[in-house]
Design a protein around this motif. Structure first.
Motif, short mmCIF file in Angstrom:
data_model
loop_
_atom_site.label_atom_id
_atom_site.label_comp_id
_atom_site.label_asym_id
_atom_site.label_seq_id
_atom_site.Cartn_x
_atom_site.Cartn_y
_atom_site.Cartn_z
N VAL A 191 26.55 56.10 7.17
CA VAL A 191 25.16 57.12 6.66
C VAL A 191 26.11 57.70 7.90
N PRO A 192 26.05 59.74 8.14
CA PRO A 192 26.78 60.44 9.24
C PRO A 192 26.69 59.99 10.24
N PRO A 193 27.81 60.08 12.05
CA PRO A 193 27.43 59.92 12.52
C PRO A 193 26.65 60.78 13.24
N ASP A 194 25.69 61.25 14.18
CA ASP A 194 24.63 62.09 15.01
C ASP A 194 24.98 61.79 15.96
N PRO A 195 25.74 63.38 16.67
CA PRO A 195 26.15 63.86 17.39
C PRO A 195 24.46 63.52 19.38
N SER A 196 22.82 63.64 18.66
CA SER A 196 22.23 64.07 19.41
C SER A 196 21.94 62.15 19.19
N ALA A 197 22.11 61.38 18.43
CA ALA A 197 21.89 59.95 18.62
C ALA A 197 22.46 59.62 20.27
N ARG A 198 21.32 58.61 20.89
CA ARG A 198 21.89 58.00 22.04
C ARG A 198 21.26 56.80 22.74
N ALA A 199 21.93 56.05 22.89
CA ALA A 199 21.47 54.88 23.22
C ALA A 199 20.84 54.36 25.26
N SER A 200 19.29 54.67 25.35
CA SER A 200 18.93 54.52 26.79
C SER A 200 19.33 53.45 27.36
N ASP A 201 19.23 53.34 28.43
CA ASP A 201 19.68 52.69 30.31
C ASP A 201 20.33 51.44 30.01
N VAL A 202 20.33 50.71 29.41
CA VAL A 202 20.78 49.40 29.92
C VAL A 202 22.42 49.53 28.60
N VAL A 203 20.68 49.51 27.58
CA VAL A 203 21.74 49.18 26.41
C VAL A 203 23.52 50.91 26.25
N GLY A 204 22.82 51.39 26.59
CA GLY A 204 24.15 52.26 26.75
C GLY A 204 24.94 52.49 27.62
N SER A 205 24.48 51.52 28.35
CA SER A 205 25.85 51.42 29.62
C SER A 205 26.51 49.94 28.70
N TYR A 206 25.96 49.13 28.46
CA TYR A 206 26.98 48.50 27.51
C TYR A 206 27.66 49.45 26.89
N LEU A 207 27.51 49.87 25.36
CA LEU A 207 28.21 50.65 24.76
C LEU A 207 29.84 51.28 25.05
N ALA A 208 29.16 52.24 27.13
CA ALA A 208 30.48 52.86 27.81
C ALA A 208 31.18 51.49 28.06
N ALA A 209 30.62 50.38 28.44
CA ALA A 209 31.68 49.18 28.83
C ALA A 209 32.30 48.70 27.68
N LEU A 210 31.75 48.95 26.16
CA LEU A 210 32.36 48.14 25.14
C LEU A 210 33.39 49.40 25.20
N GLY A 211 32.90 50.16 24.89
CA GLY A 211 34.27 51.33 24.49
C GLY A 211 35.57 51.75 25.38
N ALA A 212 35.19 51.18 26.95
CA ALA A 212 36.23 51.33 27.98
C ALA A 212 36.64 50.30 28.12
N GLY A 213 36.81 49.18 27.49
CA GLY A 213 37.21 47.77 27.59
C GLY A 213 36.96 47.32 29.46
N ASP A 214 35.61 47.26 29.35
CA ASP A 214 35.79 46.62 30.65
C ASP A 214 34.44 45.28 30.70
N THR A 215 35.62 44.39 30.63
CA THR A 215 34.10 43.07 30.60
C THR A 215 33.46 42.78 31.55
N ALA A 216 33.94 43.59 32.98
CA ALA A 216 33.29 43.34 33.50
C ALA A 216 31.89 44.05 33.54
N ALA A 217 31.61 44.65 33.58
CA ALA A 217 30.62 45.58 33.52
C ALA A 217 30.00 45.60 32.38
N ALA A 218 30.80 45.26 31.23
CA ALA A 218 29.72 44.74 29.84
C ALA A 218 28.67 43.91 29.85
N VAL A 219 29.63 42.73 31.37
CA VAL A 219 29.10 40.91 31.19
C VAL A 219 27.82 41.70 32.01
N ALA A 220 27.60 42.12 32.87
CA ALA A 220 26.25 43.06 33.86
C ALA A 220 25.08 43.84 32.97
#
Length: 257
Positions: A131-160
């Motif tokens: 399915v195509p990407p949806d620019p309006s799709a957002r993961a909320s709260d801690v899940v969004g924080s985890y995806l940001a850490a995953l994209g940034a390659g930040d192990t400490a933030a991902a584990v947190a």
């Protein structure tokens, strides 16, 4: 190529009885029906669907498959079911294949199946985005924080983002499970070993207040630029609001260092 016979029950829970009946018996279909499978691709039409389901019945019988229900994330017009298919392995013994399915009544492709092909016979095939990407799709709260850490390659933030006893289960069968801060740090260090992160572009997000299920496209891995591939993950929040468990369903391959 893994069909879960309980998928029509999930369709029923969304109130789409005609679609559920068509998936149980395509010969009785009164509505268009289409699904996408990691190996077979898009399947539509009464005759094609009926033939494919018959092959699936035979396959489950030959592999002595038993289906374990894991969880259901139920939204208004979309639901995500998770199972483990316990079956005879290609080289003997029993193996378990995690499988997830998205039922999306607003889509022209209302059933989408996600799983790895590692325990199945045959070569690995790169799956095109479903399915195509949806620019309006957002993961909320801690899940969004985890995806940001995953994209940034930040192990400490991902584990947190995980609870102290939080766990991550990958898409492969067997003991591909990591629990606790130490194991999660080792896992994410391995994810980022090639340099850079693992950016995911979201396609759908289904929330029920406890679980967040999201379809995505892997856009790159450590800057290596592998082919875009789709997948699905489900994060369950614990009592403290952090991630208690994350389960992944995809066939993306890490870059070779």
């Amino acid at each position: 190529m893994v069909w879960i016979p309980q998928i029509p029950d999930l369709v029923d829970r969304l109130g789409a009885a005609e679609l559920a009946d068509a998936l149980r018996d395509p010969a009785t279909a009164t509505v268009p029906v289409a699904l996408d499978d990691p190996e077979a691709g898009r399947i539509s039409g009464v005759a094609v669907l009926a033939a494919w389901l018959a092959v699936q019945d035979t396959w489950r019988a030959e592999r002595k498959a038993e289906i374990e229900e894991v969880a259901t994330t139920l939204g208004e017009r979309r639901a995500v079911g998770e199972w483990v298919v316990h079956m005879e392995g290609a080289e003997g013994g029993r193996t378990g294949l995690p499988v997830a399915a998205v039922v999306d009544l607003a889509s022209t492709l209302p059933v989408r199946i996600h799983h790895s092909r590692l325990p199945l016979p045959g070569p690995h095939v790169v799956r095109r985005p479903v399915v195509p990407p949806d620019p309006s799709a957002r993961a909320s709260d801690v899940v969004g924080s985890y995806l940001a850490a995953l994209g940034a390659g930040d192990t400490a933030a991902a584990v947190a983002a995980f609870a102290p006893d939080g766990s991550f289960r990958g898409p492969a069968p067997g003991a591909y499970r990591y629990t606790g801060a130490e194991e999660l740090a080792e896992l994410h260090d391995a994810f980022f070993a090639a340099g850079g992160g693992v950016p995911l572009t979201l396609c759908t997000v289904t929330e029920d207040g406890v679980r967040s299920a999201f379809e995505y496209v892997v856009d790159g891995w450590g800057g290596a630029g592998p082919p875009q591939q789709p997948g699905l993950a489900v994060c369950t929040r614990g009592a403290g609001g952090l991630i208690a468990s994350a389960r992944v369903y995809d066939d993306a391959e890490a870059p070779v260092e």
